[in-house]
Write a protein that holds these residues in place. Structure first.
Motif, PDB file in Angstrom:
ATOM      1  N   GLN A  34      44.331  39.561  31.586  1.00 52.18           N
ATOM      2  CA  GLN A  34      44.633  38.518  32.573  1.00 52.18           C
ATOM      3  C   GLN A  34      43.998  37.174  32.238  1.00 52.18           C
ATOM      4  OE1 GLN A  34      44.679  40.299  36.797  1.00 52.18           O
ATOM      5  NE2 GLN A  34      43.411  41.740  35.669  1.00 52.18           N
ATOM      6  N   SER A  42      38.495  40.624  40.312  1.00 51.72           N
ATOM      7  CA  SER A  42      39.728  40.004  40.788  1.00 51.72           C
ATOM      8  C   SER A  42      39.490  38.557  41.240  1.00 51.72           C
ATOM      9  CB  SER A  42      40.310  40.824  41.943  1.00 51.72           C
ATOM     10  OG  SER A  42      39.389  40.914  43.010  1.00 51.72           O
ATOM     11  N   GLN A  54      41.626  47.044  32.411  1.00 50.99           N
ATOM     12  CA  GLN A  54      42.724  46.403  33.132  1.00 50.99           C
ATOM     13  C   GLN A  54      43.606  45.600  32.163  1.00 50.99           C
ATOM     14  OE1 GLN A  54      42.074  44.415  36.803  1.00 50.99           O
ATOM     15  NE2 GLN A  54      40.452  45.787  37.481  1.00 50.99           N
ATOM     16  N   ASP A  66      36.234  46.725  33.988  1.00 50.33           N
ATOM     17  CA  ASP A  66      37.463  46.000  34.353  1.00 50.33           C
ATOM     18  C   ASP A  66      38.070  45.315  33.128  1.00 50.33           C
ATOM     19  OD1 ASP A  66      37.495  46.504  37.173  1.00 50.33           O
ATOM     20  OD2 ASP A  66      35.800  45.150  37.358  1.00 50.33           O
TER      21      ASP A  66
END
Length: 292
Positions: free
Chosen positions: A30, A270, A27, A23
């Motif tokens: 973030q 997440s 990704q 991730d």
């Protein structure tokens, strides 16, 4: 290498754990930085170090050590320091941290490691020992360390300094700043029969010079059964008490790199990112309000 952060006021990071490797690398960005436990990457070569180097291409990295034992009377073994220095040269971390505890000792003439973060009495003698160890390590690494307050499950009768006083004096003597773990203050407050957690957090922070704090850790822990100690297991979302303490810390110390710690019962990536976003939202609100 350009590494802009997502927020110009405060950096919010998370720890690097094996289930999240893919991730983090695939990704969109973030969080602002990634923190790793140094000892997990002491091996020469291998998949883990390869992943860390790829992470370093994408994120600033902080090295958080858990086995150095800066409060140990026993000297820290040279092989440990050599491996930490090699990792430091490979990764070029923006922060390096350890804990105010001891881990190394001798038994039957053999140097042994406790395998845990053992608390120390807060006295002038233990302060002198830790100052000496911190200065040796900082000189060897050519880097400044920041030192974290620890969760503890016993107190020493001989302690005549509070932990906050101890760390403040350590900072004044060595220049080593403080990694303020707000959950550890909350855990100790509960375990040592002070039911007013917010007052404990406020009192602790008020003993620290504003310039002495360099980073903040936030974590949650499992609710203990009646009559049992609260264990700092990093197995839950950050608690409401710790979030309130975070607001106070931002108000007193300003924008500081902040890490969400989650080490047991790991959630999906997440969920961890959502915790980081909550920290960012709180920091934005507090720091904007403070500046107006």
């Amino acid at each position: 290498m350009s590494m802009s952060v997502l927020n110009s006021n405060v950096m919010i990071g998370v720890g690097l754990r094996h289930p999240h490797f893919t991730d983090i690398l695939t990704q969109p960005k973030q969080v602002d930085f990634i923190e790793v436990h140094s000892e997990n990457f002491f091996g020469q070569g291998g998949a883990a170090l390869s992943v860390l180097k790829q992470v370093r291409e994408k994120y600033p990295v902080s090295l958080h050590s858990t086995s150095m034992g800066l409060g140990s009377v026993q000297n820290i073994p040279q092989h440990y320091l050599d491996r930490l220095k090699k990792l430091t040269e490979n990764i070029d971390p923006f922060l390096m941290s350890e804990h105010a505890c001891f881990t190394w000792g001798q038994q039957q003439g053999q140097v042994i490691h406790s395998g845990d973060l053992l608390p120390i009495a807060h006295t002038q003698q233990t302060l002198a020992t830790m100052c000496e160890q911190v200065e040796k390590v900082q000189d060897f690494l050519g880097r400044e360390l920041i030192i974290e307050n620890v969760s503890a499950y016993i107190k020493f009768d001989e302690s005549h300094l509070s932990e906050a006083e101890f760390l403040a004096q350590l900072y004044q003597r060595t220049g080593a700043k403080i990694l303020l773990d707000i959950n550890n203050i909350a855990v100790n407050s509960v375990n040592f029969d002070n039911s007013d957690i917010q007052q404990s957090i406020t009192d602790y922070m008020n003993e620290l010079p504003v310039a002495s704090v360099a980073q903040i850790h936030l974590a949650g822990c499992s609710i203990p059964l009646v009559g049992e100690l609260t264990i700092d297991d990093h197995a839950c979302p950050v608690s409401d008490e710790v979030w309130l303490g975070y607001k106070k810390a931002l108000t007193r110390f300003g924008a500081l790199p902040t890490l969400i710690e989650w080490d047991s019962d790991l959630p999906e990536w997440s969920v961890l990112v959502a915790e980081a976003k909550k920290a960012r939202d709180i920091a934005d609100a507090v720091l904007v309000r403070k500046s107006t």
